[in-house]
Motif scaffolding. Structure first.
Motif, short mmCIF file in Angstrom:
data_model
loop_
_atom_site.label_atom_id
_atom_site.label_comp_id
_atom_site.label_asym_id
_atom_site.label_seq_id
_atom_site.Cartn_x
_atom_site.Cartn_y
_atom_site.Cartn_z
N ALA A 1 70.79 -26.48 -27.36
CA ALA A 1 71.54 -25.28 -26.72
C ALA A 1 70.12 -23.75 -26.46
CB ALA A 1 71.76 -24.70 -27.97
N VAL A 2 70.34 -22.72 -26.32
CA VAL A 2 69.60 -21.79 -26.77
C VAL A 2 69.82 -21.08 -27.64
CG1 VAL A 2 68.86 -19.45 -25.39
CG2 VAL A 2 69.67 -20.85 -24.01
N TYR A 3 69.37 -20.97 -28.73
CA TYR A 3 69.44 -20.63 -29.84
C TYR A 3 68.85 -18.70 -30.00
CZ TYR A 3 70.16 -25.23 -31.54
OH TYR A 3 70.55 -26.57 -32.10
N TYR A 4 69.83 -18.21 -30.64
CA TYR A 4 69.47 -16.70 -31.37
C TYR A 4 69.58 -16.18 -32.41
CZ TYR A 4 71.41 -16.40 -25.65
OH TYR A 4 71.54 -16.99 -24.42
N CYS A 5 68.71 -15.28 -32.16
CA CYS A 5 68.20 -14.38 -33.66
C CYS A 5 69.69 -13.50 -33.91
CB CYS A 5 67.07 -13.66 -34.57
SG CYS A 5 66.59 -13.46 -35.23
N ASN A 6 69.79 -13.21 -34.96
CA ASN A 6 70.81 -12.65 -34.79
C ASN A 6 70.85 -11.60 -36.48
OD1 ASN A 6 74.31 -10.88 -36.49
ND2 ASN A 6 73.51 -10.99 -34.72
N GLY A 7 70.52 -10.01 -36.38
CA GLY A 7 70.90 -9.04 -37.55
C GLY A 7 71.95 -8.64 -37.54
N LYS A 8 72.52 -8.20 -38.43
CA LYS A 8 73.97 -8.01 -39.03
C LYS A 8 73.46 -6.94 -40.56
CE LYS A 8 78.89 -7.75 -38.59
NZ LYS A 8 79.83 -8.95 -38.37
N TRP A 9 73.96 -5.47 -40.72
CA TRP A 9 74.32 -4.70 -41.56
C TRP A 9 75.65 -3.89 -41.46
CZ3 TRP A 9 72.20 0.27 -43.06
CH2 TRP A 9 72.65 1.25 -44.09
#
Length: 116
Positions: A92-100
């Motif tokens: 797969a394509v792997y994505y980094c995510n940041g959430k606040w």
């Protein structure tokens, strides 16, 4: 401006290992929960792993539990995903995510291909 840059993807044989890294800048990294998502061709993007801002709470998708390890370094504003015992279905394509709260940032993704 928030930036998230993934690296470490590539081609690996089944049973092999890879470590993905996500370098971030432009936001208060230590406040954000960080996650890795993935999207396989023709499929919805799915959550792989999440680590809380202080690193004290971690969760994994059932499909990767006991094989993947998420970690973060708040001093370096980086998050990593160690992937072991890789399977073709991890491709797969792997994505980094940041959430606040309502703030939600994404990287551009890195391709992981598991194939012999």
């Amino acid at each position: 401006q928030a930036q998230l840059v993934e690296s470490g993807g590539g081609l690996v044989q089944p049973g092999g290992s890879l470590t993905l890294s996500c370098a971030t800048s432009g936001f208060s990294f230590s406040r954000y929960a960080m996650s890795w998502y993935r999207q396989a061709p023709g499929k919805e993007r799915e959550l792989v792993a999440t680590i809380a801002s202080a690193g004290d709470k971690i969760s994994y998708a059932d499909s990767v539990k006991d094989r993947f390890i998420i970690s973060r370094d708040n001093a370096k504003s980086t998050v990593s995903l160690q992937m072991n015992s890789l399977k073709p279905e991890d491709t797969a394509v792997y994505y980094c995510n940041g959430k606040w709260f309502t703030l939600n940032y994404w990287g551009q993704g890195t391709q992981v291909t598991v194939s012999s």
